[in-house]
Design a protein around this motif. Sequence first.
Motif, short mmCIF file in Angstrom:
data_model
loop_
_atom_site.label_atom_id
_atom_site.label_comp_id
_atom_site.label_asym_id
_atom_site.label_seq_id
_atom_site.Cartn_x
_atom_site.Cartn_y
_atom_site.Cartn_z
N GLU A 272 1.04 -1.23 0.33
CA GLU A 272 0.17 0.24 0.20
C GLU A 272 1.10 1.37 0.38
O GLU A 272 0.35 2.14 -0.54
CB GLU A 272 -0.98 0.24 1.31
N VAL A 273 1.78 1.20 0.33
CA VAL A 273 2.79 2.14 0.79
C VAL A 273 3.87 2.11 -1.02
O VAL A 273 4.47 2.99 -1.41
CB VAL A 273 3.52 2.87 2.00
N ALA B 250 4.22 0.52 -3.60
CA ALA B 250 3.42 0.50 -5.00
C ALA B 250 2.49 2.17 -4.78
O ALA B 250 1.63 1.75 -6.43
CB ALA B 250 2.46 -1.13 -4.57
N SER B 251 2.56 2.98 -4.34
CA SER B 251 1.96 3.61 -4.25
C SER B 251 2.14 4.71 -5.49
O SER B 251 4.07 5.03 -5.53
CB SER B 251 1.47 4.61 -3.35
N HIS B 252 2.13 6.47 -5.53
CA HIS B 252 2.58 7.09 -6.51
C HIS B 252 4.12 7.34 -5.69
O HIS B 252 5.18 7.46 -6.03
CB HIS B 252 1.94 8.14 -6.10
N TRP C 271 6.73 4.33 -7.07
CA TRP C 271 6.95 5.27 -9.16
C TRP C 271 7.75 6.28 -9.30
O TRP C 271 7.62 7.05 -10.16
CB TRP C 271 6.14 4.69 -9.04
N GLN D 142 13.32 -4.06 -7.92
CA GLN D 142 13.08 -5.57 -8.30
C GLN D 142 12.09 -5.41 -7.28
O GLN D 142 10.49 -5.77 -7.68
CB GLN D 142 14.10 -6.06 -6.45
N LYS E 159 9.71 -2.44 -8.45
CA LYS E 159 8.70 -1.95 -9.46
C LYS E 159 7.96 -3.12 -10.04
O LYS E 159 7.30 -3.08 -10.70
CB LYS E 159 9.64 -0.95 -10.29
N ILE E 160 9.10 -4.30 -10.79
CA ILE E 160 9.02 -5.12 -11.65
C ILE E 160 7.91 -6.44 -10.81
O ILE E 160 7.39 -6.54 -11.13
CB ILE E 160 10.55 -5.94 -11.75
N THR F 182 5.07 -4.14 -10.75
CA THR F 182 4.18 -4.46 -11.85
C THR F 182 3.54 -6.17 -12.69
O THR F 182 2.31 -5.67 -13.14
CB THR F 182 5.20 -4.27 -13.69
N TYR G 263 0.07 -5.76 -10.95
CA TYR G 263 -0.79 -5.54 -11.57
C TYR G 263 -1.76 -5.82 -12.63
O TYR G 263 -2.61 -5.88 -13.24
CB TYR G 263 0.20 -4.18 -11.91
N TYR G 264 -0.47 -6.95 -13.55
CA TYR G 264 -0.68 -7.69 -15.17
C TYR G 264 -1.47 -8.72 -14.30
O TYR G 264 -2.64 -8.98 -15.10
CB TYR G 264 0.51 -7.66 -16.18
N LYS H 193 21.07 -5.25 -10.80
CA LYS H 193 20.18 -4.78 -9.58
C LYS H 193 18.97 -5.06 -10.46
O LYS H 193 18.23 -5.58 -9.30
CB LYS H 193 20.55 -3.29 -9.46
N ALA H 194 18.32 -4.57 -11.32
CA ALA H 194 17.06 -4.94 -11.13
C ALA H 194 16.19 -6.58 -11.32
O ALA H 194 15.73 -6.68 -10.64
CB ALA H 194 16.53 -4.72 -12.34
N PRO I 282 18.53 -9.53 -9.91
CA PRO I 282 19.64 -10.42 -9.49
C PRO I 282 19.40 -12.38 -9.61
O PRO I 282 18.06 -12.59 -10.00
CB PRO I 282 19.34 -10.53 -8.24
N MET J 104 -2.79 5.89 0.68
CA MET J 104 -2.54 5.93 -0.99
C MET J 104 -2.62 5.05 -1.60
O MET J 104 -3.12 4.26 -1.61
CB MET J 104 -0.84 5.90 0.05
N ALA J 105 -3.18 6.46 -2.41
CA ALA J 105 -3.41 5.67 -3.85
C ALA J 105 -2.38 4.45 -4.44
O ALA J 105 -1.61 4.84 -4.36
CB ALA J 105 -4.43 7.00 -4.82
N LYS J 106 -3.37 2.75 -4.88
CA LYS J 106 -2.45 2.70 -5.63
C LYS J 106 -1.67 3.04 -6.73
O LYS J 106 -3.40 3.67 -7.99
CB LYS J 106 -3.39 0.74 -5.50
N SER J 107 -1.06 2.76 -8.01
CA SER J 107 -0.50 3.37 -8.73
C SER J 107 -0.81 2.92 -9.73
O SER J 107 -1.11 1.52 -9.99
CB SER J 107 0.46 4.04 -8.48
N LYS K 68 0.87 3.42 -12.83
CA LYS K 68 2.50 3.46 -13.71
C LYS K 68 2.56 2.50 -13.60
O LYS K 68 3.25 1.71 -14.80
CB LYS K 68 3.08 4.25 -12.46
N PRO K 69 2.01 0.80 -13.67
CA PRO K 69 2.72 -0.58 -13.87
C PRO K 69 2.12 -0.44 -15.51
O PRO K 69 3.16 -1.30 -16.16
CB PRO K 69 2.73 -1.32 -12.99
N TRP L 178 4.69 1.72 -16.87
CA TRP L 178 6.30 0.87 -17.09
C TRP L 178 6.65 -0.25 -17.58
O TRP L 178 7.94 -0.76 -18.08
CB TRP L 178 6.24 0.92 -15.14
#
Lengths: 246, 130, 115
Positions: free
Chosen positions: A195-196, A198-200, A204, A228, A230-231, A234, A237-238, B93-94, B96, C1-4, C6-7, C10
């Motif tokens: 919740e923290v 993956a927020s804006h 990101w 890591q 971010k990946i 993502t 999300y998908y 890094k992204a 490993p 906090m809003a889930k983004s 962005k993915p 991204w």
Amino acid sequence: MSNDRTITLEVMRYRPETDAAPSFQSYVVPYVEEWVVLDALNYVKDNLDTTVSYRWSCHMAVCGSCGMMIDGEPKLSCKAFLRDYGSKIRVEPLSHFPIERDLVVVIDDFIEKFTRIRPYIIAQSEKPVSEGEYLQTPAQLHKYKQFTLCINCLLCYAACPQYAHNPEFVGPAALSMAHRYNLDSRDSGRDLRQEVSASHEGVWECSFVGACSDVCPKHVDPAAAIQQTKIASTMDYYKALLPGGK
Amino acid sequence: MMGRKPYIREVSKTTWWLKHPRYMNYMLREVTSLFIGLYTAVAIDGVWRLQQGREAWEHFIAWTFSTEAVFMHIVFLVFAVIHTTTWFNVTPKAMPMHVGDEPLPDAAIIGAHYAGWVVVSVLALLIAGK
Amino acid sequence: MAKSHKPIIWGLFAGGGMVSAFVTPVMILITGLAVPFHLISREAMSYDRVHAFASNPIGKLLLFVVIFLPAWHAAHRLRITAHDFGLRQDIPIAVVLYVTAAVGTIMTISALLKM
Ligand code: SF4
Ligand code: FES
């Protein structure tokens, strides 16, 4: 041990009761081969000017309290040897944080963010003590160990331009600590931390400048933790877009 | 009682990146996107002309012989290579990787990317030029 | 906090960055420099040959991937770069860049489908 060699410390001073803005004050201190910048500051405090304020405790790069800008670079002053610098060393409070007084910065913002990511193990269900400890293999430990080494010195925040421009950004140390617990096999708090993270204002806001990892004295590599995350976010999300996803 | 009056140092929104070589390298990496974008526009133009027919395509190829086109493509190439190297160098890094319980050394991950890059490039050139 | 969200972008940015790292340099060589510098013959890039490549389903797919992903990669990174240069009109900038990438994507698809 010493000859007559000296160096000049240019220390940023800010006295909130009298100063409108910070200014520099120079002190001439003896040059001692094995001294670090913190020793030089202690010399000033003990012999030249008792009013200089700065934080330190361990003098051995474990407490994380002595971070400051040394010649423009965020450093632990207890790990920055005089011999690696010139005859004039400029010492300033950590960038990107408000100055409380002299070299002391206000870190409330970080403490609040650090709390927000829940930097502790959240077990699926608490085991009664009688059932014994939570077991973990060396391989499971290996996965997150690097990210446990953080000493909260905040050098990474002082190096991060995105934090400089957006103080809402959760930032390197807090995000990499979230990653550390997410990777821990005993933990199941990832959804809460996401919740923290993956927020804006979480991962990101990071554009992978990588400065945090360059300056980290403990080789935590917060930039890696954030990429890591971010990946993984993502993928989440998908996956959620797929039928049957949540 | 002493009142608190924390002092905030402003950071320039436009020139912050000139303050440290680390930030300049970062900006160099980021501006590669402009050239990747421009080249992609050229590539889309090429596909579009190919679809339009023989004459339009021949025009496109003839244009690549002009001084401006050659100059542009050299600039594109320089920035594309900067993109490639900066991208590959941070892959450990992204992503490993582990073999069994052992983490793969960074150099192995980066090296594998460079090796793949050489293979892809040589193959593509061979196929295109055969 | 809003889930983004962005993915969405991204994912395209990261995938595009990877594809671009591997193929954009050699694409630039093939379509822009190899012929004028006589690395490959002009004949190799003749209409008949390139058209045949783009008519083949695998060729189409390859061309699509190496064009559309780098386009989104570039659009997204340029958005961040604009911000890094101090431009704070993030939303209008993002709209212009993403619309440009979308138009490029549609043009590529329609051109490839016609061949
Ligand atoms: S990640 Fe490194 S630089 Fe940042 S607070 Fe932790 S130890 Fe310090
Ligand atoms: S004094 Fe503890 S880290 Fe420097």
